[in-house]
Design a protein around this motif. Structure first.
Motif, PDB file in Angstrom:
ATOM      1  N   VAL A 297     -22.146  12.049  10.619  1.00 14.16           N
ATOM      2  CA  VAL A 297     -21.163  11.623  11.508  1.00 14.16           C
ATOM      3  C   VAL A 297     -21.383  12.215  12.760  1.00 14.16           C
ATOM      4  O   VAL A 297     -21.204  11.526  14.057  1.00 14.16           O
ATOM      5  CB  VAL A 297     -19.951  12.698  11.114  1.00 14.16           C
ATOM      6  N   VAL A 301     -21.361   9.383  16.128  1.00  9.06           N
ATOM      7  CA  VAL A 301     -20.407   9.549  17.188  1.00  9.06           C
ATOM      8  C   VAL A 301     -21.013   9.587  18.395  1.00  9.06           C
ATOM      9  O   VAL A 301     -20.393   9.777  19.400  1.00  9.06           O
ATOM     10  CB  VAL A 301     -19.240  10.353  17.116  1.00  9.06           C
ATOM     11  N   GLY A 302     -22.514   9.866  18.484  1.00 12.09           N
ATOM     12  CA  GLY A 302     -23.104  10.049  19.867  1.00 12.09           C
ATOM     13  C   GLY A 302     -23.811  11.517  20.253  1.00 12.09           C
ATOM     14  O   GLY A 302     -23.886  11.638  21.274  1.00 12.09           O
ATOM     15  N   ILE A 399     -26.763   6.584   8.876  1.00 15.35           N
ATOM     16  CA  ILE A 399     -25.861   5.954   7.706  1.00 15.35           C
ATOM     17  C   ILE A 399     -26.161   6.680   6.351  1.00 15.35           C
ATOM     18  O   ILE A 399     -25.320   6.930   5.572  1.00 15.35           O
ATOM     19  CB  ILE A 399     -25.942   4.393   7.659  1.00 15.35           C
TER      20      ILE A 399
ATOM     21  N   ASN B  53     -21.315  -1.400  10.584  1.00 16.38           N
ATOM     22  CA  ASN B  53     -22.424  -0.562  11.382  1.00 16.38           C
ATOM     23  C   ASN B  53     -23.466  -1.178  11.963  1.00 16.38           C
ATOM     24  O   ASN B  53     -23.616  -0.725  13.058  1.00 16.38           O
ATOM     25  CB  ASN B  53     -23.307  -0.127   9.807  1.00 16.38           C
ATOM     26  N   LEU B  58     -24.817   1.420  14.371  1.00 16.88           N
ATOM     27  CA  LEU B  58     -25.502   2.392  13.602  1.00 16.88           C
ATOM     28  C   LEU B  58     -26.696   2.039  12.825  1.00 16.88           C
ATOM     29  O   LEU B  58     -27.607   2.506  12.336  1.00 16.88           O
ATOM     30  CB  LEU B  58     -24.215   2.781  12.727  1.00 16.88           C
ATOM     31  N   ASP B  59     -26.771   0.463  12.870  1.00 15.56           N
ATOM     32  CA  ASP B  59     -27.616  -0.085  11.579  1.00 15.56           C
ATOM     33  C   ASP B  59     -28.233  -1.437  12.476  1.00 15.56           C
ATOM     34  O   ASP B  59     -27.452  -2.046  13.462  1.00 15.56           O
ATOM     35  CB  ASP B  59     -26.755  -0.552  10.403  1.00 15.56           C
ATOM     36  N   ASP B  78     -33.377   4.051  19.769  1.00 10.71           N
ATOM     37  CA  ASP B  78     -32.614   5.034  19.214  1.00 10.71           C
ATOM     38  C   ASP B  78     -31.740   5.854  20.089  1.00 10.71           C
ATOM     39  O   ASP B  78     -30.374   5.938  19.831  1.00 10.71           O
ATOM     40  CB  ASP B  78     -33.382   5.912  18.154  1.00 10.71           C
ATOM     41  N   ILE B  82     -27.472   5.886  20.758  1.00  9.21           N
ATOM     42  CA  ILE B  82     -26.989   6.922  20.517  1.00  9.21           C
ATOM     43  C   ILE B  82     -25.966   7.439  21.793  1.00  9.21           C
ATOM     44  O   ILE B  82     -24.694   7.432  21.633  1.00  9.21           O
ATOM     45  CB  ILE B  82     -27.486   8.460  20.308  1.00  9.21           C
ATOM     46  N   ARG B  85     -23.446   4.473  21.873  1.00 12.74           N
ATOM     47  CA  ARG B  85     -21.956   4.729  20.934  1.00 12.74           C
ATOM     48  C   ARG B  85     -21.017   5.731  21.571  1.00 12.74           C
ATOM     49  O   ARG B  85     -20.162   5.777  21.534  1.00 12.74           O
ATOM     50  CB  ARG B  85     -22.723   5.179  19.544  1.00 12.74           C
ATOM     51  N   LEU B  86     -21.726   6.642  22.110  1.00 11.60           N
ATOM     52  CA  LEU B  86     -21.013   7.910  22.766  1.00 11.60           C
ATOM     53  C   LEU B  86     -20.010   7.391  23.592  1.00 11.60           C
ATOM     54  O   LEU B  86     -18.971   7.815  24.050  1.00 11.60           O
ATOM     55  CB  LEU B  86     -22.094   8.831  23.305  1.00 11.60           C
ATOM     56  N   PHE B  91     -15.426   5.888  16.592  1.00  9.72           N
ATOM     57  CA  PHE B  91     -15.434   5.819  15.084  1.00  9.72           C
ATOM     58  C   PHE B  91     -14.570   6.605  14.321  1.00  9.72           C
ATOM     59  O   PHE B  91     -14.377   7.618  14.601  1.00  9.72           O
ATOM     60  CB  PHE B  91     -17.105   6.224  14.623  1.00  9.72           C
ATOM     61  N   PHE B  93     -14.679   7.217  10.052  1.00  7.00           N
ATOM     62  CA  PHE B  93     -15.328   6.833   8.774  1.00  7.00           C
ATOM     63  C   PHE B  93     -14.076   6.908   7.762  1.00  7.00           C
ATOM     64  O   PHE B  93     -12.957   7.563   7.876  1.00  7.00           O
ATOM     65  CB  PHE B  93     -16.301   7.839   8.720  1.00  7.00           C
ATOM     66  N   ASN B  97     -14.729  13.282   8.202  1.00  7.25           N
ATOM     67  CA  ASN B  97     -14.907  12.910   9.425  1.00  7.25           C
ATOM     68  C   ASN B  97     -15.366  14.124  10.545  1.00  7.25           C
ATOM     69  O   ASN B  97     -15.865  13.877  11.380  1.00  7.25           O
ATOM     70  CB  ASN B  97     -14.095  11.994  10.184  1.00  7.25           C
TER      71      ASN B  97
END
Ligand SMILES: Nc1ncnc2c1ncn2[C@@H]1O[C@H](COP(=O)(O)OP(=O)(O)O)[C@@H](O)[C@H]1O
Ligand SMILES: [Mg+2]
Lengths: 404, 229
Positions: A297, A301-302, A399, B53, B58-59, B78, B82, B85-86, B91, B93, B97
């Motif tokens: 997680v 989320v970064g 994941i 994803n 994420l994927d 990668d 990250i 996404r930040l 997100f 889930f 979480n």
């Protein structure tokens, strides 16, 4: 924030953290105490040889140590005196003439080592004066003799009796003399106790016909820890005619024993620390496993992997450092106790250590180095273990991690 | 004039290698605009998670492209992903979480901390967000002290705290009872309407589907219907 996370995570499973902490705690105590006793033991050995007889360093004529005869004596001349006076790091020196002779009482004869000393100067180098248990210490130009306790017993003589010394003097001259026994000296080392006869320097030189000559100069460095440096600088300043030796060379049997002892100590410590390493590692493994989802997680989320790894590393380091610190705190009173109340060794051990020339007490050392060393070892173990989460988190897939 | 999309996927495919390769997502073309409230629906195994994803960075797709606000995700490393996404994606889930050792407030604040938002701003935003999800009385509760629905609401607050371009929620109601599920959906819908937050969520719960304004149906990794209501 990373610190806060790490700290809270550490106490998430209190029992596990406490068990890990306790294992480090006890390992550090055990290991510190062991090293402390060992260091104390070495110090005892060094003190009993060096402080009782050999001194921290010696000067001889070149070749004397290999062939200890009066033919290898040297003249104490002005040039040597001048160089010693200007030597850096030399606190003082004391002259000696050492040679073998037969000692005889009315009934018994025995081989001895006759040591001619300057009674005043000798006091700065060895604790001979304090070792006199009967009678008196020597005066300058004294005509009397001091005897090792065991030797006196063997010869069945005491203070006031007369001792006859027979030997060979310089250049083959015969040496013989009669000396009233002035005092009896006690040594921890039986080797010393059953061999040594002390005379004044003057009497010895006369006995062996070596007026103006010496076999040994006993050296006292300003700093005991800088003995080696002093030896090196003296050797180069006084030149080829002399050999300068530090106590390690003068008493090789101590060094040999210390080396083997140290190796055994390291093996034990290695095993001990392997055990706690696995303990910490197992804890980390469990901590990581049950947090995989959470890690997923966080990365999703970064959160940067390096930050996440930092949290784990902080956890490992704080648990190791805390454990080591508590262990040190726990070991300190134990070491202090055995520093002030040394352990008396049993009869069996007494014989063994006596062979190495030391007294049969085991005093713990409280040198800060010991404690620092243990802390560093645990710190390094922590760092080594920290590689695992670093590696694991660097290849974590968010994941997959979240699926667990 | 070319229309700007928040999300634009072209010929997006994901094939899982194996004895029998699985086409989890199969040549999907999809555009999502600002302010949408979109459900991705379909039976289990239809490729919903895989699609979300990939959209969320994420994927990585086997083939095809994804753009978020015209930024191509495909070529990113990668660490770039990250960071992306930040700052761009929120997100939520399915469950668990939250960080167990942090309180509701700290959890909601967490992403802003990673974003290095100054303290005062953080405080203000986290308070207003927790209020919006109706948890301003649970600030100091740990996740274990919250119900599943409350936990998901904290997760929504956390997702919004970063001011993302859009929020991805993969089956956010799957582990909730229906009352909590509706409550969560209500909050999401209100945030969508009042604050213009773009939500894309997957679900196979019909009652949740009914709340969506656009419903994209997947079957075997393919879009089989795409309706706007
Ligand atoms: N990591 C994976 N490796 C192999 N197959 C996978 C993996 N992840 C998902 N799949 C397969 O891809 C298909 C779609 O899965 P998923 O996207 O999780 O569907 P949904 O979220 O709709 O249930 C399924 O057949 C699933 O078995
Ligand atoms: Mg899914």
């Amino acid at each position: 924030m990373l610190l806060k996370l790490a700290w809270r995570n550490l106490w998430r499973n209190k029992r596990r953290t406490l068990i890990t902490l306790a294992s480090i705690f006890f390992a550090v105590i055990l290991s510190t105490f062991m090293v402390s006793l060992k260091e104390g033991f070495y110090k005892g050995m060094i003190d009993s040889m060096v402080g009782a007889f050999t001194g921290y360093a010696q000067i001889h004529a070149t070749g004397y140590w290999a062939d200890k005869t009066l033919e290898n004596s040297f003249e104490f001349n002005d040039s040597l005196a001048y160089r010693l006076k200007n030597a850096n790091g030399l606190s003082s020196y004391a002259p000696r003439v050492e040679s073998f002779a037969l000692a005889a009482s009315s009934e018994i004869t025995r081989g001895t080592m006759v040591v001619g000393i300057d009674p005043k100067k000798e006091m700065l180098h060895t604790d001979l004066q304090d070792r006199v248990i009967e009678g008196e210490y020597l005066q300058e130009k004294d005509q009397g003799a001091l005897l090792g306790e065991a030797l006196a017993k063997y010869l069945k003589v005491g203070v006031g009796d007369t001792l006859v010394l027979l030997g060979q003097g310089y250049h083959g001259a015969s040496a013989a003399g009669k000396y009233p026994i002035k005092g009896i000296v006690k040594f921890g080392s039986p080797e010393l106790s059953k061999q040594l006869v002390f005379l004044s320097l003057q009497a010895t030189q006369k006995l062996f016909d070596v007026e103006g000559r010496l076999t040994n100069l006993i050296l006292l460095p300003d700093q005991k820890s800088e003995t080696d440096e002093l030896v090196q600088s003296l050797q180069s300043s006084i030149g080829n005619g002399y050999e300068v030796m530090a106590w390690q060379e003068l008493t090789p049997e101590i060094i040999n024993m210390m080396e083997t002892e140290k190796m055994e100590g390291y093996v034990f410590m290695f095993i001990l620390y392997m055990v706690i390493s696995f303990g910490i590692f197992a804890t980390i493994l469990m901590m990581m496993a049950e947090r995989m989802h959470e890690f997923g997680v966080l990365v999703a989320v970064g959160m940067k992997r390096i930050n996440l790894a930092m949290v784990m590393i902080l956890e490992i380091l704080s648990i190791s450092i805390l454990g080591a610190f508590l262990g040190m705190l726990g070991a300190l009173p134990i070491c202090l106790y055995f520093y002030y109340y040394p352990i008396k060794l049993g009869a069996e051990l007494e014989e063994m250590v006596a062979d190495y020339g030391m007294e049969a007490v085991l005093q713990a050392s409280i040198s800060p180095n010991i404690f620092i060393q243990q802390a560093i070892i645990v710190g390094l173990i922590g760092c080594a273990i920290a590689i695992y989460p670093l590696w694991k988190i660097s290849r974590l897939d968010a994941i997959n991690a979240m699926r667990s | 004039m070319k229309k700007n999309y928040v999300i634009e996927a072209e010929n997006l495919s994901k094939i899982y290698a194996g004895v029998v390769p699985v086409k989890a997502v199969d040549e999907v073309n999809l555009q999502i605009q600002d302010n949408e409230f979109t459900a991705i629906v379909g039976p289990s195994g239809s490729g919903k998670s895989t699609l979300l994803n990939m959209i969320g960075g994420l994927d990585r797709p086997t083939s095809g492209t994804i753009k978020v606000n015209d930024i191509l995700l495909n070529g990113m490393t990668d660490n770039q992903l990250i960071n992306f996404r930040l700052h761009h994606i929120g997100f939520v889930f399915q469950s668990f979480n939250l960080i167990p050792v942090l309180t509701a407030k700290e959890n909601a604040e967490f992403i802003m901390l990673l974003q290095k938002v100054p303290l005062q701003q953080r405080e203000k935003r986290v308070m207003s967000l927790l209020k919006e999800v109706g948890l301003d009385d649970k600030l100091d509760s740990r996740p274990s002290q919250l119900s599943g629905g409350q936990q998901q609401r904290v997760a929504v607050a956390r997702a919004l705290a970063s001011k993302p371009d859009f929020v991805l929620a993969d089956e956010p109601t799957a582990n909730l009872d229906s009352k909590s599920a509706f409550n969560l959906l209500d909050i999401m819908a209100r945030l969508n309407q009042e604050e213009g937050i773009t939500f894309i969520f997957s679900t196979h719960d019909q009652r949740v589907i009914d709340r969506a304004r656009r419903v994209i149906t997947l079957e075997d990794g393919k879009i089989v219907s795409d309706e706007i209501r």
